[in-house]
Motif scaffolding. Sequence first.
Motif, PDB file in Angstrom:
ATOM      1  N   UNK A  87      -4.668  -1.452 -15.299  1.00 21.31           N
ATOM      2  CA  UNK A  87      -4.437  -1.512 -16.733  1.00 21.31           C
ATOM      3  C   UNK A  87      -4.017  -2.916 -17.152  1.00 21.31           C
ATOM      4  N   UNK A  88      -4.581  -3.401 -18.259  1.00 23.65           N
ATOM      5  CA  UNK A  88      -4.395  -4.782 -18.697  1.00 23.65           C
ATOM      6  C   UNK A  88      -4.175  -4.823 -20.211  1.00 23.65           C
ATOM      7  N   UNK A  89      -3.297  -5.738 -20.633  1.00 20.94           N
ATOM      8  CA  UNK A  89      -2.981  -5.877 -22.053  1.00 20.94           C
ATOM      9  C   UNK A  89      -2.922  -7.352 -22.410  1.00 20.94           C
ATOM     10  N   UNK A  90      -3.470  -7.691 -23.569  1.00 16.96           N
ATOM     11  CA  UNK A  90      -3.438  -9.085 -24.026  1.00 16.96           C
ATOM     12  C   UNK A  90      -2.109  -9.384 -24.695  1.00 16.96           C
ATOM     13  N   UNK A  91      -1.536 -10.537 -24.371  1.00 18.69           N
ATOM     14  CA  UNK A  91      -0.362 -11.058 -25.066  1.00 18.69           C
ATOM     15  C   UNK A  91      -0.653 -12.496 -25.433  1.00 18.69           C
ATOM     16  N   UNK A  92       0.144 -13.039 -26.322  1.00 16.20           N
ATOM     17  CA  UNK A  92      -0.100 -14.415 -26.749  1.00 16.20           C
ATOM     18  C   UNK A  92       0.449 -15.397 -25.734  1.00 16.20           C
ATOM     19  N   UNK A  93      -0.285 -16.474 -25.430  1.00 15.00           N
ATOM     20  CA  UNK A  93       0.290 -17.536 -24.614  1.00 15.00           C
ATOM     21  C   UNK A  93       1.441 -18.194 -25.351  1.00 15.00           C
ATOM     22  N   UNK A  94       2.265 -18.936 -24.602  1.00 21.10           N
ATOM     23  CA  UNK A  94       3.387 -19.636 -25.219  1.00 21.10           C
ATOM     24  C   UNK A  94       2.885 -20.489 -26.373  1.00 21.10           C
ATOM     25  N   UNK A  95       3.570 -20.348 -27.529  1.00 25.32           N
ATOM     26  CA  UNK A  95       3.222 -21.164 -28.671  1.00 25.32           C
ATOM     27  C   UNK A  95       2.114 -20.583 -29.526  1.00 25.32           C
ATOM     28  N   UNK A  96       1.532 -19.416 -29.163  1.00 28.76           N
ATOM     29  CA  UNK A  96       0.497 -18.798 -29.962  1.00 28.76           C
ATOM     30  C   UNK A  96       0.936 -17.402 -30.345  1.00 28.76           C
ATOM     31  N   UNK A  97       0.159 -16.763 -31.207  1.00 29.52           N
ATOM     32  CA  UNK A  97       0.390 -15.376 -31.547  1.00 29.52           C
ATOM     33  C   UNK A  97      -0.870 -14.588 -31.279  1.00 29.52           C
ATOM     34  N   UNK A  98      -0.686 -13.344 -30.851  1.00 29.73           N
ATOM     35  CA  UNK A  98      -1.834 -12.501 -30.568  1.00 29.73           C
ATOM     36  C   UNK A  98      -2.552 -12.186 -31.863  1.00 29.73           C
ATOM     37  N   UNK A  99      -3.875 -12.402 -31.881  1.00 28.32           N
ATOM     38  CA  UNK A  99      -4.697 -12.174 -33.064  1.00 28.32           C
ATOM     39  C   UNK A  99      -4.192 -12.957 -34.269  1.00 28.32           C
ATOM     40  N   UNK A 100      -3.375 -13.993 -34.027  1.00 35.79           N
ATOM     41  CA  UNK A 100      -2.847 -14.870 -35.070  1.00 35.79           C
ATOM     42  C   UNK A 100      -1.954 -14.139 -36.064  1.00 35.79           C
ATOM     43  N   UNK A 101      -1.580 -12.897 -35.818  1.00 37.05           N
ATOM     44  CA  UNK A 101      -0.773 -12.159 -36.779  1.00 37.05           C
ATOM     45  C   UNK A 101       0.452 -11.525 -36.153  1.00 37.05           C
TER      46      UNK A 101
END
Length: 355
Positions: free
Chosen positions: A131-145
């Motif tokens: 199982x895998x889930x996307x998270x934002x890298x340091x300094x970014x936001x997931x889906x920009x929101x």
Amino acid sequence: MLPAANASTSDTQITGLAGKCLDVADANSANGTAVQLFFCNGTDAQRVSTPGDGTLRVLGKCLDAVERGTADGTSVQLWDCNGGPNQQWVVNEAHDIVNPAADKCVDVRENNSANRTRLQIWTCSGAANQKWTATAPAGQTADDTTPQNADFVVSEKQFNEMFPNRNSFYTYSGLTAALSAFPQFATTGSDTVRKQEAAAFLADVGHETGGMAHVVEQNTANYSHYCDPNQAYGCPAGQDAYYGRGPIQLSWNYNYKAAGDALGIDLLGDPGLVQNDAAVAWKTGLWYWHTQSGPGTMTPHDAMVDQAGFGQTIRSINGSLECDGKNPAQVQSRVDSYLRFTEILGVAPGDKLSC
């Protein structure tokens, strides 16, 4: 939710078993480099892009099933993108990453959550190691929101209230960017325990840094003392390069080596990262909190989660100099900060506050 591999998105980190990240070994972009599980650290080796052609890319190359294999246990590697079926991946609603040619899932070998465990393809089973889930890298936001670590129990307003006169280096964004390296921090147990742990960590690091006023050790006369020549790797950055830095004042060449190895960062070769990169600095503090017992008998994280009390975190950080009546004023200073921070977070402090 993961971005679909056939959709164009910004880079993401992909987290899996034990909250660790899909990672390219040693940030090496050479063909054949292992794709593995590793502590999330925000480096380029963990930035996965989905350009819209069905591939997943890191460091400009594609995730690839070795030799176009389709059998259970075929390793996943990095390779030049070539349009092959072994480089096609479909992300489904169940959080699987599937190679359609093999009809198999990206899988953490032997359900082993240790750093550097190799990824492979395996018959899809619905198990946690697939199982895998996307998270934002340091300094970014997931889906920009969606802000990364939106559920952190300390808000930016509360953090600013705790440290109104802190050095500008110690940013809230640096702290929240570092949390992915230790996803169990302030997320384990009840809401009360989570807030108590956050308050304890911030009280101890505040004490170590004079209210977060100091990024580096102030007594420069000590700087040359932190190179242990008995270590085989020596002190490549120089005899006087391993002085105290960051939230828990990381010092000694062997601690820089151990922390760097755990975080996937060459801190032995470049210890200055701890005073120049806020996220790295916070990660070293969290590394100590989660992995080191110092002169105590447990890690500070375990002390709070297992409700051994704030006093045991003091013992694990500086107990040989402060606990058992050695320096009661310093102990009380830490306790006072902890009590103030738990009040800010609106949580009871618990008992066993002193050591």
